[in-house]
Design a protein around this motif. Structure first.
Motif, PDB file in Angstrom:
ATOM      1  N   ASP A   1       7.320  13.930  23.024  1.00 13.25           N
ATOM      2  CA  ASP A   1       7.201  13.695  24.457  1.00 13.25           C
ATOM      3  C   ASP A   1       6.240  12.545  24.698  1.00 13.25           C
ATOM      4  OD1 ASP A   1       8.830  15.720  24.892  1.00 13.25           O
ATOM      5  OD2 ASP A   1       7.341  17.123  25.693  1.00 13.25           O
ATOM      6  N   ALA A   2       6.389  11.954  25.869  1.00 14.85           N
ATOM      7  CA  ALA A   2       5.493  10.849  26.190  1.00 14.85           C
ATOM      8  C   ALA A   2       4.036  11.319  26.213  1.00 14.85           C
ATOM      9  CB  ALA A   2       5.874  10.252  27.539  1.00 14.85           C
ATOM     10  N   GLY A   3       3.826  12.578  26.599  1.00 14.18           N
ATOM     11  CA  GLY A   3       2.460  13.075  26.713  1.00 14.18           C
ATOM     12  C   GLY A   3       1.735  13.139  25.385  1.00 14.18           C
ATOM     13  N   TYR A   4       2.502  13.220  24.312  1.00 17.26           N
ATOM     14  CA  TYR A   4       1.874  13.371  22.994  1.00 17.26           C
ATOM     15  C   TYR A   4       1.760  12.059  22.234  1.00 17.26           C
ATOM     16  CZ  TYR A   4       2.502  18.347  23.620  1.00 17.26           C
ATOM     17  OH  TYR A   4       2.437  19.618  24.085  1.00 17.26           O
ATOM     18  N   GLN A   5       2.007  10.947  22.926  1.00 14.11           N
ATOM     19  CA  GLN A   5       2.039   9.682  22.199  1.00 14.11           C
ATOM     20  C   GLN A   5       0.722   9.411  21.470  1.00 14.11           C
ATOM     21  OE1 GLN A   5       2.553   6.094  24.405  1.00 14.11           O
ATOM     22  NE2 GLN A   5       4.033   5.294  22.948  1.00 14.11           N
ATOM     23  N   ASP A   6      -0.375   9.833  22.097  1.00 15.45           N
ATOM     24  CA  ASP A   6      -1.673   9.548  21.488  1.00 15.45           C
ATOM     25  C   ASP A   6      -1.890  10.348  20.206  1.00 15.45           C
ATOM     26  OD1 ASP A   6      -2.050   7.879  23.526  1.00 15.45           O
ATOM     27  OD2 ASP A   6      -3.453   9.133  24.632  1.00 15.45           O
ATOM     28  N   VAL A   7      -1.139  11.435  20.045  1.00 11.27           N
ATOM     29  CA  VAL A   7      -1.302  12.243  18.839  1.00 11.27           C
ATOM     30  C   VAL A   7      -0.815  11.467  17.614  1.00 11.27           C
ATOM     31  CG1 VAL A   7      -0.702  14.423  17.746  1.00 11.27           C
ATOM     32  CG2 VAL A   7      -1.094  14.342  20.172  1.00 11.27           C
ATOM     33  N   ILE A   8       0.147  10.572  17.846  1.00 12.74           N
ATOM     34  CA  ILE A   8       0.737   9.848  16.713  1.00 12.74           C
ATOM     35  C   ILE A   8      -0.338   9.088  15.940  1.00 12.74           C
ATOM     36  CG2 ILE A   8       2.319   7.989  16.100  1.00 12.74           C
ATOM     37  CD1 ILE A   8       4.034   8.845  18.427  1.00 12.74           C
ATOM     38  N   ALA A   9      -1.206   8.411  16.697  1.00  7.49           N
ATOM     39  CA  ALA A   9      -2.235   7.618  16.023  1.00  7.49           C
ATOM     40  C   ALA A   9      -3.105   8.515  15.147  1.00  7.49           C
ATOM     41  CB  ALA A   9      -3.091   6.894  17.057  1.00  7.49           C
ATOM     42  N   PHE A  10      -3.452   9.698  15.687  1.00  7.77           N
ATOM     43  CA  PHE A  10      -4.297  10.604  14.907  1.00  7.77           C
ATOM     44  C   PHE A  10      -3.558  11.083  13.658  1.00  7.77           C
ATOM     45  CE2 PHE A  10      -6.082  14.849  14.068  1.00  7.77           C
ATOM     46  CZ  PHE A  10      -7.382  14.456  13.837  1.00  7.77           C
ATOM     47  N   ALA A  11      -2.273  11.389  13.813  1.00  7.53           N
ATOM     48  CA  ALA A  11      -1.492  11.820  12.656  1.00  7.53           C
ATOM     49  C   ALA A  11      -1.442  10.710  11.609  1.00  7.53           C
ATOM     50  CB  ALA A  11      -0.078  12.190  13.103  1.00  7.53           C
ATOM     51  N   VAL A  12      -1.272   9.473  12.090  1.00  6.65           N
ATOM     52  CA  VAL A  12      -1.264   8.344  11.150  1.00  6.65           C
ATOM     53  C   VAL A  12      -2.603   8.255  10.436  1.00  6.65           C
ATOM     54  CG1 VAL A  12      -1.211   5.837  11.028  1.00  6.65           C
ATOM     55  CG2 VAL A  12       0.488   7.036  12.378  1.00  6.65           C
ATOM     56  N   LEU A  13      -3.680   8.422  11.201  1.00  8.79           N
ATOM     57  CA  LEU A  13      -5.018   8.336  10.602  1.00  8.79           C
ATOM     58  C   LEU A  13      -5.187   9.358   9.483  1.00  8.79           C
ATOM     59  CD1 LEU A  13      -7.891   7.235  10.670  1.00  8.79           C
ATOM     60  CD2 LEU A  13      -8.405   8.855  12.464  1.00  8.79           C
ATOM     61  N   ILE A  14      -4.830  10.615   9.782  1.00  3.41           N
ATOM     62  CA  ILE A  14      -4.993  11.669   8.776  1.00  3.41           C
ATOM     63  C   ILE A  14      -4.081  11.404   7.583  1.00  3.41           C
ATOM     64  CG2 ILE A  14      -4.685  14.130   8.353  1.00  3.41           C
ATOM     65  CD1 ILE A  14      -7.121  13.549   9.947  1.00  3.41           C
ATOM     66  N   ALA A  15      -2.854  10.964   7.878  1.00  3.26           N
ATOM     67  CA  ALA A  15      -1.915  10.723   6.792  1.00  3.26           C
ATOM     68  C   ALA A  15      -2.420   9.618   5.874  1.00  3.26           C
ATOM     69  CB  ALA A  15      -0.551  10.352   7.369  1.00  3.26           C
ATOM     70  N   VAL A  16      -2.955   8.555   6.479  1.00  2.81           N
ATOM     71  CA  VAL A  16      -3.456   7.454   5.639  1.00  2.81           C
ATOM     72  C   VAL A  16      -4.629   7.933   4.795  1.00  2.81           C
ATOM     73  CG1 VAL A  16      -4.546   5.200   5.676  1.00  2.81           C
ATOM     74  CG2 VAL A  16      -2.646   5.671   7.175  1.00  2.81           C
ATOM     75  N   LEU A  17      -5.524   8.705   5.421  1.00  2.00           N
ATOM     76  CA  LEU A  17      -6.694   9.167   4.668  1.00  2.00           C
ATOM     77  C   LEU A  17      -6.281  10.091   3.532  1.00  2.00           C
ATOM     78  CD1 LEU A  17      -9.261   9.745   7.519  1.00  2.00           C
ATOM     79  CD2 LEU A  17      -9.259   7.966   5.797  1.00  2.00           C
ATOM     80  N   LEU A  18      -5.191  10.851   3.762  1.00  2.09           N
ATOM     81  CA  LEU A  18      -4.727  11.763   2.727  1.00  2.09           C
ATOM     82  C   LEU A  18      -4.008  11.021   1.615  1.00  2.09           C
ATOM     83  CD1 LEU A  18      -3.127  15.001   4.172  1.00  2.09           C
ATOM     84  CD2 LEU A  18      -4.741  14.797   2.320  1.00  2.09           C
ATOM     85  N   LEU A  19      -3.096  10.133   2.021  1.00  3.25           N
ATOM     86  CA  LEU A  19      -2.165   9.587   1.036  1.00  3.25           C
ATOM     87  C   LEU A  19      -2.674   8.300   0.409  1.00  3.25           C
ATOM     88  CD1 LEU A  19       1.107  10.243   3.040  1.00  3.25           C
ATOM     89  CD2 LEU A  19       0.100  11.618   1.235  1.00  3.25           C
ATOM     90  N   ARG A  20      -3.283   7.451   1.217  1.00  2.00           N
ATOM     91  CA  ARG A  20      -3.696   6.164   0.685  1.00  2.00           C
ATOM     92  C   ARG A  20      -5.010   5.771   1.349  1.00  2.00           C
ATOM     93  NH1 ARG A  20      -1.634   2.062  -2.319  1.00  2.00           N
ATOM     94  NH2 ARG A  20      -2.505   0.042  -1.781  1.00  2.00           N
ATOM     95  N   PRO A  21      -6.106   6.368   0.886  1.00  2.00           N
ATOM     96  CA  PRO A  21      -7.381   6.200   1.594  1.00  2.00           C
ATOM     97  C   PRO A  21      -7.851   4.755   1.658  1.00  2.00           C
ATOM     98  CG  PRO A  21      -7.505   7.944  -0.021  1.00  2.00           C
ATOM     99  CD  PRO A  21      -6.225   7.241  -0.267  1.00  2.00           C
TER     100      PRO A  21
END
Lengths: 313, 597
Positions: free
Chosen positions: A281-301
């Motif tokens: 949903d449009a309301g959750y767009q800001d969550v994407i950045a956080f998910a990307v942040l966590i994913a990067v820190l997990l997978l390719r710090p």
């Protein structure tokens, strides 16, 4: 599935947002490269730059011409004036931040935690001061452009505003990248990032490099603030979300890597634009950045491009 | 190279000694700015101290409150004072608005208010600049008089013993002679060189002779001065404990966290005095709500009690593990929503299949918050502990966003109504909390005392010593078997659990909505922790009492929206004045561990 035009529209939106993220992210990356420190108040530099550019644009805009829409050259001049004023305001804000929040600690050899805490204090202070002086409402930038399409890319309309934002941001990014790569100042910044002690022994003034790094980051963030405010609006709390997204962009590209911040910003803008349309949903767009942040820190710090600022650019 | 760094001091001719170079730079009116900064990056406390003493004569910046202003630097301090006065005028002055952004500034700086603050700034400057001189001026007659008096007294004593003036004894003569000899010796000094080619003369930087590795790395030669029996320089900070002491502290299990310097135990440090003090404080805390109005009781529960609990939780992360967590209110939100999920079928659209008592839900809320903390901290703290601050800041925003938008789960922006208040039913005894804040106050008081006791236990545990070792030197601690990521994760999870407990209490006490858990609230908790002293248990509670109490008392004079101006300034000032006090005493961080800021 959407048409090609829809995809192109999302890509253009993503690039416009991503270019602004990259502008802010460059400040994070430079400061991290030089000081090994996440400047938590960088979002507030962005916010103050937005206000500086906004009021400059207001002052420069002829009162009668606002409705009619000024000519093309006048538009370009106004955007340039706003960007420069935003950059100046951002530079002053960054200088003040360095002076007030970081330098006293550096002179006392403080532990790392103290820098973070002091930056949080500066951030609280700056946000509240801006709210007090500029009001606690969203302030739109006066309409510099009548919302018209200037060109079409793969069937998607590109408004003059978007074009101006992308052009100005990419120009600034390119200039900053070359500044770090070519100039004497950039060389000393890279030298300090590589090995501060050695750079100092070779005659680099550390204080000067630190101040220059903050000012460079502040100019970019302040100009980005004005460009962001042109698309959306300025408000005293505007530094928070773009600040965090820009940090995500910096981590995505590799913290401490100038090119990485550039690539990370554009990539994050695209991911957000497409992800916000197709996944959430449009309301959750800001969550994407956080998910990307966590994913990067997990997978390719170390980020996508991984390298440090000290490597040859 | 003419000689290795290990060669004894035989400086080549023509190289300026450190003292000469300093004198040149001083004459040029330019402090060796590379020095202080470089010393800070190496992180060794000794280098920092050396840089401090080296730069002490140069006045430095206007922020340096304690140091003397050198000649030619008075205007910097004046500028600093005036800027600070203008900022203070802005902070306390009227507000502007978006259309007239300068209205607030001009209203603050013009007119009587501006003159007043200008005068205050000038006064502060005059005080800072003139005070040392004034003190000397005042002190001189006093010293003269006391000197005269002392001489006179000595004369009287001598005359009373024997006739005439006292003769100098043989010991006096010997000591004077040895002093004269020592003064006549040429002072050996460290030498630096050679200068790299192409280096401009004015930007040559001096290297503190304490750190030899720099010289080895960069092919510079430092000729260390032989130890000279001079008067010891006054160190600004006590020297960092060596890793040997660290090892001993870890191995032997000495109480490294809390105890101060060994010395005579004052009466107020004795067990009975401490016990009496605690009992008195507890009695005062228990009796205080009985003598105040219901409004104040509400404040004592909502603003003081909850924040005391939250800041106790945060003090584990900040004060003990030395990390910054800006998402503690997000864990509070998780605890609150968990409690609402478990206790009330109607409070949220999404609820548990069985309804449990709020008192049972509290440990569950703690567990939920701890689990989320574990999930967030595990990927982060292994490699990127220095990014914790901004990631938790982002996490706080995300939790608020999700709580705001997930209408089908949390009820969205409307918030959560109708979580039942706690009730106790033991045998025939039944008591249900109502609208009265008093029982909540005692519940919170009990929880605060419980958490404080648990933290006291923590501070005596092996975990606390491991955390202290980590803060001091991560590499050395790792060598001694401290697992950094695991200890940090433990502290972070514990902090999250305490915040979750506070959230459960909040849920049962009052209505809440996503706005309750804004990142600003996290920053307020951080302010409380910093104000109280991050490593201190009582400090966290007292910080909440004082700050929130002041905010309540001054609510008519300071607009609620402006509070964060003062909080922000307080945090910055407290950090700048005592940067090392953020971490608890004794085993504390000597500096950033790997080339930090």
């Amino acid at each position: 599935m959407a048409s090609g035009g829809q995809i192109a529209r999302l890509a253009i939106d993503g690039l416009a947002a991503g270019a602004v993220y990259a502008l802010i992210a460059l400040g994070y990356t430079l400061v991290y490269g030089v000081l090994r420190l996440v400047s938590l108040a960088h979002g507030e530099v962005f916010m103050l730059g937005a206000f500086g550019g906004l009021y400059a644009a207001r002052a420069a805009l002829p009162a009668g011409a606002a409705g009619a829409g000024p000519g093309v050259l006048a538009c370009i001049g106004l955007v340039a004036a706003g960007t420069v004023a935003g950059g100046l305001a951002g530079a002053v804000a960054a200088l003040g931040l360095e002076r007030a929040a970081y330098r006293p600690l550096r002179r006392r050899g403080a532990p790392r935690l103290a820098y973070l805490v002091s930056a949080v204090g500066a951030s609280m202070f700056a946000v509240s001061l801006a709210g007090k002086e500029f009001g606690r409402r969203d302030v739109p930038v006066p309409g510099l452009f009548t919302d018209q399409t200037v060109l079409r890319v793969a069937g998607a309309p590109v408004s003059a505003e978007t074009l101006a934002v992308v052009t100005a941001a990419l120009g600034l990014l390119l200039a900053a990248d070359r500044l770090v790569a070519w100039s004497r100042l950039g060389r000393s910044i890279r030298a300090v990032a590589q090995d501060a002690e050695c750079a100092v022994l070779l005659g680099v003034s550390l204080e000067r490099v630190i101040v220059a790094t903050f000012v460079l980051g502040g100019v970019l963030a302040g100009a980005g603030g004005f460009l962001y405010a042109m698309t959306f609006h300025a408000s005293y709390t505007m530094g928070y979300v773009p600040g965090i997204k820009a940090f995500t962009a910096a981590v995505l590209g590799g913290l401490g890597n100038v090119r990485g911040a550039l690539a990370g910003g554009l990539l994050l803008g695209l991911v957000e634009s497409f992800g916000g349309y197709y996944l959430l949903d449009a309301g959750y767009q800001d969550v994407i950045a956080f998910a990307v942040l966590i994913a990067v820190l997990l997978l390719r710090p170390s980020g996508l491009l991984g390298a440090r600022l000290g490597r040859p650019a | 190279m003419s000689g290795g760094p290990d060669e004894p001091a035989s400086p080549p001719a023509g190289m300026p000694s450190v003292a000469e170079r300093m004198a040149q730079l001083r004459a040029a009116g330019r402090p060796p700015d590379g020095w202080a900064g470089a010393a800070a990056t190496t992180g060794t406390a000794a280098a920092v101290a050396a840089a401090d003493t080296g730069n002490a004569g140069h006045g430095g910046d206007a922020e340096g409150v304690g140091d003397e202003a050198g000649p030619g630097r008075w205007w910097r301090r004046l500028g600093g004072c005036l800027v600070l006065a203008a900022l203070a005028a802005l902070v306390t002055g009227p507000s502007g608005n978006a259309d007239r952004p300068l209205a607030g500034a001009s209203g603050s700086l013009a007119g009587e208010r501006g003159v007043l603050f200008l005068a205050a700034g000038l006064l502060a400057w005059a005080g800072l600049t003139g005070w040392p001189r004034l003190r000397g001026l005042l002190g001189r007659p006093a010293a003269y008089l006391t000197g005269v008096a002392a001489e006179w007294a000595e004369d009287v004593r001598d005359r009373s013993g024997s006739r005439g003036r006292r003769r100098p004894s043989l010991d006096d003569a010997a000591s004077r002679r040895s002093r004269m000899i020592a003064e006549a010796q040429p002072q050996p000094a460290a030498r630096v060189g050679p200068r790299p080619p192409g280096q401009r003369g004015e930007s040559a930087h001096l290297v503190p002779p304490t750190d030899r590795t720099w010289a080895v790395r960069s092919n510079w030669v430092i000729w260390p001065a032989p130890p000279v029996p001079t008067e010891p320089s006054v160190p600004t900070e006590p020297p960092a404990p060596t890793s040997g002491r660290l090892a001993a502290g870890l191995a032997m299990g000495a109480a490294a966290g809390e105890t101060g310097t060994p010395g005579r135990r004052r009466w107020y440090r004795r067990p009975w005095a401490r016990g009496a003090g605690y009992a008195l404080a507890l009695g005062a805390a228990a009796g205080a709500p009985l003598v105040v109005s219901t409004t104040v009781r509400q404040v004592m529960v909502n603003d003081i009690g909850l924040y005391a609990l939250l800041s106790l939780g945060l003090s584990i992360v900040v004060g003990r593990a030395g990390m910054l967590d800006l998402g503690c209110v997000a864990f509070c939100a998780i605890g609150a929503y968990t409690a609402a999920y478990l206790c009330a079928p109607g409070a949220m659209p999404w609820h548990a299949p069985v309804t449990v008592s709020p008192l049972v839900a509290m440990p569950a809320a703690m567990a939920a918050a701890a689990l989320v903390g574990l999930a967030l901290g595990a990927p982060l703290l292994r490699r990127h502990a220095d990014l914790l601050a901004i990631v938790t800041l982002a996490f706080g925003g995300v939790v608020q966003l999700v709580a705001n938008n997930a209408d089908g789960i949390t009820g969205g922006a409307g918030g959560v109504f109708g979580v039942p208040p706690p009730s106790v039913r033991i045998g025939g005894f039944h008591y249900a909390f109502g609208l009265d804040p008093l029982p909540y106050y005692y519940l919170l008081l009990g929880l605060v005392v419980l958490v404080m006791a648990a933290l006291a236990g923590w501070d005596r545990s092996r975990a606390a010593r491991a955390c202290a070792a980590l803060r001091q030197d991560e590499v050395a601690a790792g060598v001694l078997g401290v697992r950094a990521a695991r200890m940090r994760l433990l502290a972070f999870t514990a902090g999250a659990a305490v915040a979750g407990l506070a959230g459960a209490v909040l849920a049962t006490k009052q209505f809440f909505n996503p706005q309750t858990f804004s990142p600003q609230a996290s920053m307020l908790v951080l302010t409380v922790v910093v104000a109280g002293g991050a490593g201190s248990r009582l400090g966290a509670v007292l910080g909440a009492v004082v700050l929130q109490g002041l905010a309540f008392l001054l609510r008519d004079h300071v607009p609620a929206a402006d509070r964060f101006l003062y909080f922000g300034a307080l945090v910055m000032i407290m950090t700048a004045l005592r940067p090392r006090r953020l971490l608890p005493a004794r085993l504390r961080l000597g500096g950033p561990s790997e080339g930090g800021p």
